[in-house]
Design an enzyme around this catalytic site. Structure first.
Site, PDB file in Angstrom:
ATOM      1  N   ASP A  50       0.824  -1.217   0.000  1.00 15.85           N
ATOM      2  CA  ASP A  50       0.000   0.000   0.000  1.00 15.85           C
ATOM      3  C   ASP A  50       0.856   1.265   0.000  1.00 15.85           C
ATOM      4  O   ASP A  50       0.470   2.283  -0.572  1.00 15.85           O
ATOM      5  CB  ASP A  50      -0.914   0.010   1.225  1.00 15.85           C
ATOM      6  CG  ASP A  50      -2.038  -0.994   1.071  1.00 15.85           C
ATOM      7  OD1 ASP A  50      -2.551  -1.137  -0.048  1.00 15.85           O
ATOM      8  OD2 ASP A  50      -2.390  -1.642   2.066  1.00 15.85           O
ATOM      9  N   ARG A  55       2.596   6.264  -2.558  1.00 17.19           N
ATOM     10  CA  ARG A  55       3.685   7.069  -3.145  1.00 17.19           C
ATOM     11  C   ARG A  55       3.403   7.385  -4.609  1.00 17.19           C
ATOM     12  O   ARG A  55       3.595   8.500  -5.061  1.00 17.19           O
ATOM     13  CB  ARG A  55       5.028   6.337  -3.021  1.00 17.19           C
ATOM     14  CG  ARG A  55       5.816   6.782  -1.782  1.00 17.19           C
ATOM     15  CD  ARG A  55       7.210   6.180  -1.751  1.00 17.19           C
ATOM     16  NE  ARG A  55       7.204   4.725  -1.724  1.00 17.19           N
ATOM     17  CZ  ARG A  55       6.936   3.996  -0.645  1.00 17.19           C
ATOM     18  NH1 ARG A  55       6.648   4.581   0.494  1.00 17.19           N
ATOM     19  NH2 ARG A  55       6.946   2.684  -0.687  1.00 17.19           N
ATOM     20  N   ALA A 187      -5.786   8.029  21.594  1.00 15.39           N
ATOM     21  CA  ALA A 187      -5.660   8.091  23.061  1.00 15.39           C
ATOM     22  C   ALA A 187      -6.345   9.315  23.667  1.00 15.39           C
ATOM     23  O   ALA A 187      -5.696  10.170  24.290  1.00 15.39           O
ATOM     24  CB  ALA A 187      -4.179   8.044  23.459  1.00 15.39           C
TER      25      ALA A 187
HETATM   26  P1  NAP Z   1       4.529   1.951   6.693  1.00 11.90           P
HETATM   27  O1  NAP Z   1       4.760   2.427   8.079  1.00 11.90           O
HETATM   28  O2  NAP Z   1       5.662   1.345   5.942  1.00 11.90           O
HETATM   29  O3  NAP Z   1       3.305   0.885   6.648  1.00 11.90           O
HETATM   30  C1  NAP Z   1       2.101   1.099   7.272  1.00 11.90           C
HETATM   31  C2  NAP Z   1       1.178  -0.123   7.152  1.00 11.90           C
HETATM   32  O4  NAP Z   1      -0.136   0.375   6.820  1.00 11.90           O
HETATM   33  C3  NAP Z   1       1.560  -1.141   6.072  1.00 11.90           C
HETATM   34  O5  NAP Z   1       1.305  -2.436   6.575  1.00 11.90           O
HETATM   35  C4  NAP Z   1       0.616  -0.790   4.950  1.00 11.90           C
HETATM   36  O6  NAP Z   1       0.320  -1.891   4.115  1.00 11.90           O
HETATM   37  C5  NAP Z   1      -0.616  -0.386   5.703  1.00 11.90           C
HETATM   38  N1  NAP Z   1      -1.565   0.452   4.961  1.00 11.90           N
HETATM   39  C6  NAP Z   1      -1.337   1.585   4.246  1.00 11.90           C
HETATM   40  N2  NAP Z   1      -2.488   2.047   3.720  1.00 11.90           N
HETATM   41  C7  NAP Z   1      -3.461   1.180   4.087  1.00 11.90           C
HETATM   42  C8  NAP Z   1      -4.865   1.110   3.859  1.00 11.90           C
HETATM   43  N3  NAP Z   1      -5.500   2.048   3.150  1.00 11.90           N
HETATM   44  N4  NAP Z   1      -5.553   0.107   4.426  1.00 11.90           N
HETATM   45  C9  NAP Z   1      -4.928  -0.847   5.164  1.00 11.90           C
HETATM   46  N5  NAP Z   1      -3.605  -0.854   5.417  1.00 11.90           N
HETATM   47  C10 NAP Z   1      -2.879   0.159   4.890  1.00 11.90           C
HETATM   48  O7  NAP Z   1       3.995   3.216   5.876  1.00 11.90           O
HETATM   49  P2  NAP Z   1       3.449   3.292   4.411  1.00 11.90           P
HETATM   50  O8  NAP Z   1       3.473   1.933   3.782  1.00 11.90           O
HETATM   51  O9  NAP Z   1       4.119   4.437   3.735  1.00 11.90           O
HETATM   52  O10 NAP Z   1       1.919   3.687   4.695  1.00 11.90           O
HETATM   53  C11 NAP Z   1       1.578   4.930   5.269  1.00 11.90           C
HETATM   54  C12 NAP Z   1       0.365   4.672   6.127  1.00 11.90           C
HETATM   55  O11 NAP Z   1       0.755   3.991   7.297  1.00 11.90           O
HETATM   56  C13 NAP Z   1      -0.307   5.889   6.648  1.00 11.90           C
HETATM   57  O12 NAP Z   1      -1.166   6.475   5.688  1.00 11.90           O
HETATM   58  C14 NAP Z   1      -1.034   5.345   7.858  1.00 11.90           C
HETATM   59  O13 NAP Z   1      -2.364   4.995   7.565  1.00 11.90           O
HETATM   60  C15 NAP Z   1      -0.291   4.070   8.198  1.00 11.90           C
HETATM   61  N6  NAP Z   1       0.153   4.111   9.590  1.00 11.90           N
HETATM   62  C16 NAP Z   1      -0.440   3.272  10.459  1.00 11.90           C
HETATM   63  C17 NAP Z   1      -0.109   3.302  11.804  1.00 11.90           C
HETATM   64  C18 NAP Z   1      -0.805   2.375  12.738  1.00 11.90           C
HETATM   65  O14 NAP Z   1      -1.607   1.564  12.258  1.00 11.90           O
HETATM   66  N7  NAP Z   1      -0.554   2.467  14.017  1.00 11.90           N
HETATM   67  C19 NAP Z   1       0.827   4.233  12.276  1.00 11.90           C
HETATM   68  C20 NAP Z   1       1.424   5.081  11.354  1.00 11.90           C
HETATM   69  C21 NAP Z   1       1.069   5.044   9.995  1.00 11.90           C
HETATM   70  P3  NAP Z   1       1.432  -2.570   3.157  1.00 11.90           P
HETATM   71  O15 NAP Z   1       2.159  -3.541   4.024  1.00 11.90           O
HETATM   72  O16 NAP Z   1       0.649  -3.219   2.074  1.00 11.90           O
HETATM   73  O17 NAP Z   1       2.308  -1.463   2.631  1.00 11.90           O
END
Ligand code: NAP
Length: 266
Positions: A50, A55, A187
Site C-alpha cells: 500500500d 507514493r 488516546a
Molecule cells: P509503513 O509504516 O511502511 O506501513 C504502514 C502499514 O499500513 C503497512 O502495513 C501498509 O500496508 C498499511 N496500509 C497503508 N495504507 C493502508 C490502507 N488504506 N488500508 C490498510 N492498510 C494500509 O507506511 P506506508 O506503507 O508508507 O503507509 C503509510 C500509512 O501507514 C499511513 O497512511 C497510515 O495509515 C499508516 N500508519 C499506520 C499506523 C498504525 O496503524 N498504528 C501508524 C502510522 C502510519 P502494506 O504492508 O501493504 O504497505
C-alpha cells in the site's frame, strides 16, 4: 492510439523481479512502458504494498489516469492483483473487463495566510504531538464547536484510508465508495479535567471540519499526510474536507473490498 503504461515500483528485490516480468509481458502485447507519471498514459501500475500505491498517487500529483496495484507487500489493501494473477489481469485489462472506482481524497488547508498550504491525502491526515505531550484541539463541524479534544492527536481519514491508521485506533471501516469521512481520536483523555469523545465520528462528504490547536501546543504539533510529516509546518487553524478531485482505481473483482477485510483482518 498511444498504448503507454506508467509503472511505479518500490525497490524491493521481489518488486523489481515482478516489474521485469510485467514489462516483458506488456511489451509482448504491444504496450510501451514509462517509469514516470504522464497524463497521456492509459494506466498507472504500482508494484509493492500500500505504501507504494500511496507514493505513486502522490508522485503523480493525484493523476486522473487510473491506478492498479500488484501486491508484493504485506497487506495490500489498494493492491488488488496478486503476483499469480498478472496474466489474467493483462487479459482483463485488454478486454475492458473491469470497473472503475472513484476513491475520495481529503483536502487540508492550513491558515492563516502566512502559513497556508493546500494538501491532499488518500488515506489520512494526522495531527499529533512531536513528543509525548498531550495536545489540545478545538474541533468544529460545520462551524459548530463539538469538543475540546485532549489526548495524543486526531486522525482524519477517507473511506479507503479507514482500514489504515484509523483502524488501529479503533475507528470504523467505511466502504471505500461511501460518501463521507471520519474523525478518530488517538488516546483521548476523559477525566474530570478533560472531556474528549472516545470514539470516532463519521461525517457526510459535505461537512467541513475545522481544528484549532491550543496556541501553547503549536510548537509541539505536527501534521502527517499519508504517513509523511508535512514540512510546511503546523497551522493556527486547519480546515479539512472531501476534495473535489479523486483518483480512479481499476476494480477487477466487485467484492474486492470485502475480500480484503476478511483476508487481512479476520
Ligand atoms: P509503513 O509504516 O511502511 O506501513 C504502514 C502499514 O499500513 C503497512 O502495513 C501498509 O500496508 C498499511 N496500509 C497503508 N495504507 C493502508 C490502507 N488504506 N488500508 C490498510 N492498510 C494500509 O507506511 P506506508 O506503507 O508508507 O503507509 C503509510 C500509512 O501507514 C499511513 O497512511 C497510515 O495509515 C499508516 N500508519 C499506520 C499506523 C498504525 O496503524 N498504528 C501508524 C502510522 C502510519 P502494506 O504492508 O501493504 O504497505
Amino acid at each position: 492510439m498511444d498504448k503507454t503504461i506508467s509503472i511505479f515500483s518500490n525497490i524491493n528485490t521481489k518488486s523489481i523481479l515482478i516489474k521485469d516480468v510485467l514489462v516483458s509481458k506488456l511489451l509482448n502485447k504491444g504496450y510501451s512502458v514509462i517509469y514516470n507519471p504522464s497524463e497521456d498514459a492509459l494506466l498507472n501500475i504500482c508494484i509493492g504494498g500500500d505504501g507504494s500505491f500511496l507514493r505513486a498517487v502522490h508522485d503523480s500529483k493525484f493523476s486522473q489516469v487510473p491506478f492498479v496495484g500488484i501486491n508484493t507487500g504485506h497487506l495490500g489493501f489498494y493492491q488488488e492483483i496478486l503476483i499469480s494473477e498478472i496474466d489474467t489481469f493483462i487479459d482483463d485489462f485488454i478486454n475492458d473487463n473491469y470497473s472503475i472506482s472513484k476513491l475520495a481524497l481529503l483536502q487540508g488547508i492550513g491558515k492563516p495566510k502566512t502559513n497556508e498550504y493546500d494538501l491532499y491525502a488518500l488515506n489520512e491526515f494526522v495531527i499529533k504531538s512531536k513528543n509525548s505531550s498531550i495536545v489540545h484541539l478545538d474541533v468544529y463541524i460545520d462551524d459548530y464547536h463539538l469538543e475540546r479534544f485532549a489526548g495524543d492527536g486526531l486522525i482524519i481519514s477517507t473511506p479507503s484510508g479507514s482500514t489504515a491508521y484509523n483502524f488501529s485506533v479503533g475507528g470504523s471501516v467505511l466502504y471505500h465508495e461511501l460518501k463521507g469521512y471520519q474523525l478518530a481520536p488517538i488516546a483521548p483523555i476523559n477525566s474530570r479535567a478533560y472531556r474528549s469523545l472516545m470514539n470516532s465520528i463519521v461525517m457526510p462528504d459535505t461537512s467541513i471540519l475545522k481544528i484549532v490547536p491550543d496556541v501553547d501546543d503549536l510548537k509541539n504539533l505536527q501534521l502527517i499526510t499519508d504517513g509523511n510529516v508535512t514540512d510546511t509546518g503546523i497551522a493556527e487553524e486547519f480546515e479539512f474536507k472531501i476534495a473535489k478531485r479523486y483518483i480512479n482505481k481499476l476494480v477487477f473483482n466487485p467484492r474486492w473490498y470485502w475480500i480484503n477485510i476478511k483476508d487481512k483482518f479476520l
